[in-house]
Design a protein around this motif. Structure first.
Motif, PDB file in Angstrom:
ATOM      1  N   VAL A 239       0.850  -1.187   0.000  1.00  0.00           N
ATOM      2  CA  VAL A 239       0.000   0.000   0.000  1.00  0.00           C
ATOM      3  C   VAL A 239       0.885   1.236   0.000  1.00  0.00           C
ATOM      4  CG1 VAL A 239      -1.815   1.289   1.187  1.00  0.00           C
ATOM      5  CG2 VAL A 239      -1.809  -1.214   1.269  1.00  0.00           C
ATOM      6  N   LEU A 240       0.727   2.070  -1.019  1.00  0.00           N
ATOM      7  CA  LEU A 240       1.463   3.321  -1.147  1.00  0.00           C
ATOM      8  C   LEU A 240       0.483   4.458  -0.930  1.00  0.00           C
ATOM      9  CD1 LEU A 240       3.428   2.360  -4.392  1.00  0.00           C
ATOM     10  CD2 LEU A 240       4.221   2.144  -2.034  1.00  0.00           C
ATOM     11  N   MET A 241       0.774   5.335   0.024  1.00  0.00           N
ATOM     12  CA  MET A 241      -0.142   6.415   0.401  1.00  0.00           C
ATOM     13  C   MET A 241       0.562   7.745   0.191  1.00  0.00           C
ATOM     14  SD  MET A 241      -1.430   4.489   3.884  1.00  0.00           S
ATOM     15  CE  MET A 241      -2.645   5.711   4.357  1.00  0.00           C
ATOM     16  N   ALA A 242       0.114   8.510  -0.811  1.00  0.00           N
ATOM     17  CA  ALA A 242       0.803   9.731  -1.226  1.00  0.00           C
ATOM     18  C   ALA A 242      -0.055  10.959  -0.973  1.00  0.00           C
ATOM     19  CB  ALA A 242       1.150   9.655  -2.714  1.00  0.00           C
ATOM     20  N   GLY A 243       0.582  11.998  -0.444  1.00  0.00           N
ATOM     21  CA  GLY A 243      -0.085  13.277  -0.265  1.00  0.00           C
ATOM     22  C   GLY A 243       0.645  14.359  -1.020  1.00  0.00           C
ATOM     23  N   GLY A 244      -0.014  15.037  -1.957  1.00  0.00           N
ATOM     24  CA  GLY A 244       0.600  16.134  -2.698  1.00  0.00           C
ATOM     25  C   GLY A 244       1.852  15.701  -3.432  1.00  0.00           C
TER      26      GLY A 244
ATOM     27  N   VAL B 230      -1.087  -4.327  -5.456  1.00  0.00           N
ATOM     28  CA  VAL B 230      -0.570  -3.003  -5.100  1.00  0.00           C
ATOM     29  C   VAL B 230      -1.744  -2.034  -5.032  1.00  0.00           C
ATOM     30  CG1 VAL B 230       0.986  -1.119  -5.717  1.00  0.00           C
ATOM     31  CG2 VAL B 230       1.626  -3.484  -6.257  1.00  0.00           C
ATOM     32  N   ILE B 231      -1.857  -1.335  -3.920  1.00  0.00           N
ATOM     33  CA  ILE B 231      -2.915  -0.337  -3.725  1.00  0.00           C
ATOM     34  C   ILE B 231      -2.242   1.028  -3.615  1.00  0.00           C
ATOM     35  CG2 ILE B 231      -4.761   0.474  -2.213  1.00  0.00           C
ATOM     36  CD1 ILE B 231      -5.100  -2.457  -1.303  1.00  0.00           C
TER      37      ILE B 231
ATOM     38  N   HIS C  92      -3.459  -7.831   6.310  1.00  0.00           N
ATOM     39  CA  HIS C  92      -2.196  -7.184   6.632  1.00  0.00           C
ATOM     40  C   HIS C  92      -1.551  -6.710   5.339  1.00  0.00           C
ATOM     41  CE1 HIS C  92      -2.272  -8.328  10.843  1.00  0.00           C
ATOM     42  NE2 HIS C  92      -2.573  -9.572  10.488  1.00  0.00           N
ATOM     43  N   ALA C  93      -0.722  -5.658   5.450  1.00  0.00           N
ATOM     44  CA  ALA C  93      -0.074  -5.097   4.267  1.00  0.00           C
ATOM     45  C   ALA C  93       1.207  -4.397   4.682  1.00  0.00           C
ATOM     46  CB  ALA C  93      -1.007  -4.117   3.555  1.00  0.00           C
TER      47      ALA C  93
END
Length: 407
Positions: free
Chosen positions: A272-277, A299-300, A365-366
């Motif tokens: 899980v890739l969490m991107a801001g701006g 892949v999320i 889980h991730a």
């Protein structure tokens, strides 16, 4: 080696450092910049003005004092700082400058409380820490020479320039000497050195946003405006936006950074890739690498942005979603415009929340990788901890001086 008495003295100073740490570090930076102005080029004045650099150093000094008997407990923090130092070209001869000013600041801030015994203990402790950094940084320089073929700064030509969003410009950079580029580790950054018109040389780190192994480096730079009254606009980012065009030359140092993708067997849990701006930049490089190296792994990719105008890499992400069946992308806008609402080209509205994670992951889980503004990182950290995610499975990077997500 520190003596038992020196260790005891350092531990006794922890409460004083916790109370006076930021006062001490502000004094230290002011003193060092006054007495040794040659080091100014290594620092970002915006971070100084905002106080983030001082807070980060105060926290690091307190952490070192608290773990003085077991500095190995600070291995992750040491690696982060050593990579940053190497990216800027810090050398062994710079450490005495820092040490002299730090000890003088301890003496001047604490006054009579800074006994000769305390100064002696901190001089010894600083010597131990400096040796740790010098040794690690020399190894990084050797690795750069081996892996990338150069150390220091090398001339790169801007082969292409394009807008990634209304406030982010991408520059595609190739070696002026025509030598091939070795693949960087997904998540690493490079350092750009330039001299703005009528200004002093500046160095800034920018994450590589391209697929590792391409014949160019791509940096995607957000135009930085002052975040507090009296602070300067981003000198380097505004120069790159306003003045650098295709055909221009920039000086680049080799890739650095410890925030890199750790691959698992493709049968393992989701990524899980969490991107801001603009925090998307290292994560986009990770995304390319993960999709190429582990085509069977789920892949999320969660992208958070204010609205579509400042949402970078829209077309790239659409293309990747189309080409890879194991990829799920989700775009969340916190303040969508009327045009956004009319077109409906986003998946949800608001800030990152537990409901979204439940929707995309359920109870699975991730492995999580986070990058974005500090408030977003702290919020995401709290959400993941509330889900029971182990800290070892949460990887993150601050743009700027590191902070404590748990604070």
């Amino acid at each position: 080696m520190l003596t038992a008495n020196q260790v005891a003295v350092i531990k006794q100073t922890v409460p004083v450092l916790q109370e006076n740490g930021e006062v001490l570090t502000r004094h230290f930076y002011e003193r060092m910049f006054r007495e040794n102005p040659e080091v100014l080029t290594f620092f970002n004045p915006a971070h100084q003005k905002a106080g983030t650099q001082q807070r980060a150093l105060a926290g690091a000094i307190c952490a070192y004092a608290q773990h003085i008997e077991n500095p190995a407990a600070l291995a992750d923090a040491v690696e982060l700082i050593a990579q940053k130092h190497a990216s800027l070209g810090i050398q062994a001869e710079h450490y005495p400058v820092v040490g002299e000013n730090l000890l003088a600041s301890i003496q001047e801030v604490l006054g009579e409380a800074a006994s000769p015994e305390i100064i002696d203990a901190w001089a010894a402790a600083y010597g131990v820490l400096a040796t740790i950094f010098i040794d690690r940084e020399q190894q990084i320089y050797q690795d750069q020479k081996t892996d990338f073929g150069w150390t220091g700064f090398k001339r790169f030509v801007v082969k292409k320039r394009e807008a990634a969003s209304d406030n982010i410009v991408s520059l595609y950079l190739a070696p002026e000497d025509g030598q091939p580029l070795q693949a960087h580790q997904p998540g690493q950054y490079i350092t750009v050195r330039l001299t703005p018109q009528d200004g002093e040389p500046v160095m800034r780190n920018y994450s590589l946003s391209n697929r590792p192994g391409a014949d160019y480096f791509r940096i995607s730079v957000k135009r930085e405006l002052a975040v507090v009254d009296g602070a300067p606009n981003g000198v380097c980012s505004n120069h790159l936006h306003d003045r650098i065009q295709e055909g221009d030359v920039l000086e680049l140092a080799p890739p650095c950074g410890e925030f890199t993708l750790q691959t698992r067997d493709e049968t393992q849990r989701p990524l899980v890739l969490m991107a801001g701006g603009v925090g998307i930049t290292p994560l986009l490089s990770m995304l390319y690498a993960a999709l190429e190296a582990q085509p069977g792994r789920e892949v999320i990719f969660i992208q958070c942005a204010l609205n579509s105008a400042v949402r970078p890499f829209a077309e790239e992400l659409v293309a990747l979603q189309r080409d890879y069946t194991n990829l799920c992308t989700h775009l969340r806008l916190s303040e969508p415009s009327e045009s956004d609402r009319h077109q409906g080209d986003y998946d949800s509205e608001g800030f990152l929340d537990a409901a979204l994670l439940d929707e995309l992951l359920g109870e699975r889980h991730a492995d999580f990788y986070l990058c974005g503004p500090a408030p977003m990182l702290k919020h995401a950290w709290q959400l993941l901890k509330a889900r029971g995610v182990d800290e070892a499975d949460i990887h993150f990077e601050f743009f700027g001086p590191a902070d404590d997500l748990a604070a």
